[in-house]
Design a protein around this motif. Structure first.
Motif, PDB file in Angstrom:
ATOM      1  N   ARG A   1      -2.579   4.007  -9.977  1.00  0.00           N
ATOM      2  CA  ARG A   1      -3.988   4.138 -10.373  1.00  0.00           C
ATOM      3  C   ARG A   1      -4.532   2.790 -10.818  1.00  0.00           C
ATOM      4  O   ARG A   1      -5.643   2.706 -11.297  1.00  0.00           O
ATOM      5  CB  ARG A   1      -4.117   5.144 -11.507  1.00  0.00           C
ATOM      6  CG  ARG A   1      -3.797   6.532 -11.060  1.00  0.00           C
ATOM      7  CD  ARG A   1      -4.025   7.520 -12.187  1.00  0.00           C
ATOM      8  NE  ARG A   1      -2.977   8.517 -12.086  1.00  0.00           N
ATOM      9  CZ  ARG A   1      -2.363   9.063 -13.094  1.00  0.00           C
ATOM     10  NH1 ARG A   1      -2.665   8.716 -14.316  1.00  0.00           N
ATOM     11  NH2 ARG A   1      -1.428   9.957 -12.909  1.00  0.00           N
TER      12      ARG A   1
ATOM     13  N   TYR B   1       2.483   1.665  -3.442  1.00  0.00           N
ATOM     14  CA  TYR B   1       1.449   2.057  -4.391  1.00  0.00           C
ATOM     15  C   TYR B   1       1.148   3.552  -4.276  1.00  0.00           C
ATOM     16  O   TYR B   1       1.051   4.262  -5.279  1.00  0.00           O
ATOM     17  CB  TYR B   1       0.196   1.218  -4.127  1.00  0.00           C
ATOM     18  CG  TYR B   1      -0.904   1.381  -5.134  1.00  0.00           C
ATOM     19  CD1 TYR B   1      -0.852   0.716  -6.359  1.00  0.00           C
ATOM     20  CD2 TYR B   1      -2.011   2.168  -4.862  1.00  0.00           C
ATOM     21  CE1 TYR B   1      -1.881   0.844  -7.281  1.00  0.00           C
ATOM     22  CE2 TYR B   1      -3.042   2.303  -5.775  1.00  0.00           C
ATOM     23  CZ  TYR B   1      -2.970   1.635  -6.990  1.00  0.00           C
ATOM     24  OH  TYR B   1      -3.984   1.772  -7.893  1.00  0.00           O
ATOM     25  N   GLU B   2       1.033   4.030  -3.052  1.00  0.00           N
ATOM     26  CA  GLU B   2       0.783   5.460  -2.833  1.00  0.00           C
ATOM     27  C   GLU B   2       1.972   6.302  -3.275  1.00  0.00           C
ATOM     28  O   GLU B   2       1.804   7.350  -3.901  1.00  0.00           O
ATOM     29  CB  GLU B   2       0.463   5.717  -1.368  1.00  0.00           C
ATOM     30  CG  GLU B   2      -0.892   5.183  -0.958  1.00  0.00           C
ATOM     31  CD  GLU B   2      -1.142   5.264   0.541  1.00  0.00           C
ATOM     32  OE1 GLU B   2      -0.352   5.921   1.257  1.00  0.00           O
ATOM     33  OE2 GLU B   2      -2.124   4.670   0.998  1.00  0.00           O
TER      34      GLU B   2
ATOM     35  N   GLU C   1       2.019   6.804  -6.853  1.00  0.00           N
ATOM     36  CA  GLU C   1       0.775   7.380  -7.349  1.00  0.00           C
ATOM     37  C   GLU C   1       0.043   6.391  -8.244  1.00  0.00           C
ATOM     38  O   GLU C   1      -0.420   6.711  -9.344  1.00  0.00           O
ATOM     39  CB  GLU C   1       1.042   8.694  -8.078  1.00  0.00           C
ATOM     40  CG  GLU C   1       1.658   9.749  -7.182  1.00  0.00           C
ATOM     41  CD  GLU C   1       1.961  11.049  -7.901  1.00  0.00           C
ATOM     42  OE1 GLU C   1       1.829  11.123  -9.137  1.00  0.00           O
ATOM     43  OE2 GLU C   1       2.341  11.994  -7.205  1.00  0.00           O
TER      44      GLU C   1
ATOM     45  N   GLN D   1       0.840  -1.204   0.000  1.00  0.00           N
ATOM     46  CA  GLN D   1       0.000   0.000   0.000  1.00  0.00           C
ATOM     47  C   GLN D   1       0.871   1.249   0.000  1.00  0.00           C
ATOM     48  O   GLN D   1       0.596   2.217  -0.718  1.00  0.00           O
ATOM     49  CB  GLN D   1      -0.925  -0.010   1.209  1.00  0.00           C
ATOM     50  CG  GLN D   1      -1.966  -1.101   1.154  1.00  0.00           C
ATOM     51  CD  GLN D   1      -2.666  -1.325   2.489  1.00  0.00           C
ATOM     52  OE1 GLN D   1      -2.440  -0.611   3.460  1.00  0.00           O
ATOM     53  NE2 GLN D   1      -3.518  -2.331   2.533  1.00  0.00           N
ATOM     54  N   TYR D   2       1.941   1.238   0.798  1.00  0.00           N
ATOM     55  CA  TYR D   2       2.855   2.374   0.867  1.00  0.00           C
ATOM     56  C   TYR D   2       3.493   2.619  -0.507  1.00  0.00           C
ATOM     57  O   TYR D   2       3.516   3.751  -1.005  1.00  0.00           O
ATOM     58  CB  TYR D   2       3.928   2.113   1.925  1.00  0.00           C
ATOM     59  CG  TYR D   2       5.060   3.094   1.894  1.00  0.00           C
ATOM     60  CD1 TYR D   2       4.926   4.359   2.462  1.00  0.00           C
ATOM     61  CD2 TYR D   2       6.272   2.777   1.294  1.00  0.00           C
ATOM     62  CE1 TYR D   2       5.965   5.281   2.426  1.00  0.00           C
ATOM     63  CE2 TYR D   2       7.311   3.687   1.248  1.00  0.00           C
ATOM     64  CZ  TYR D   2       7.153   4.933   1.817  1.00  0.00           C
ATOM     65  OH  TYR D   2       8.185   5.833   1.762  1.00  0.00           O
TER      66      TYR D   2
END
Length: 117
Positions: A81, A75-76, A79, A72-73
């Motif tokens: 999508r 992926y954020e 950025e 998750q980290y």
């Protein structure tokens, strides 16, 4: 001339909104494996990319973005999508693009070029 100024203004605003990814910081968190794939267990394109990497004999680390805080980290930070996201060194391929993935892997000497096969 007005068009050129307007285009310059638009490009400037877009670049101000685009966050540059800190690849060094990201790699410190997720590791320095040469190839990392951010994926989900249910993604059909992720499954296809896994199969491509296996066919090309490329070792990679697969991080699930739904079940892993690390995923998750990452992926954020990137950025994201959608998935898959393939990291080859400090370069990324967003989405399923086997041609681009193979080109990056070849450039990184992780799979042989067609003339070497």
């Amino acid at each position: 001339m007005i068009r050129a100024l307007a285009l310059g203004l638009i490009l400037g605003l877009l670049s101000a909104c685009t966050q540059e990814v800190d690849m060094v910081g990201l790699r410190e968190q997720i590791g320095d494996d040469p190839v990392i794939m951010l994926s989900t267990s249910t993604c059909g394109y992720c499954k296809r990319l896994r199969a491509d990497l296996a066919d090309w004999n490329v070792e990679f680390r697969d991080i699930d973005v739904e079940s892993s805080r690390l995923g998750q980290y990452a992926y954020e930070m990137l950025e994201g999508r959608g998935v898959p996201i393939l990291l080859v060194g400090d370069r990324t391929v967003h989405g399923y693009s086997p041609e681009r993935a193979r080109a990056l892997l070849t450039a990184a000497d992780l799979i042989p070029t067609p003339s070497k096969q």
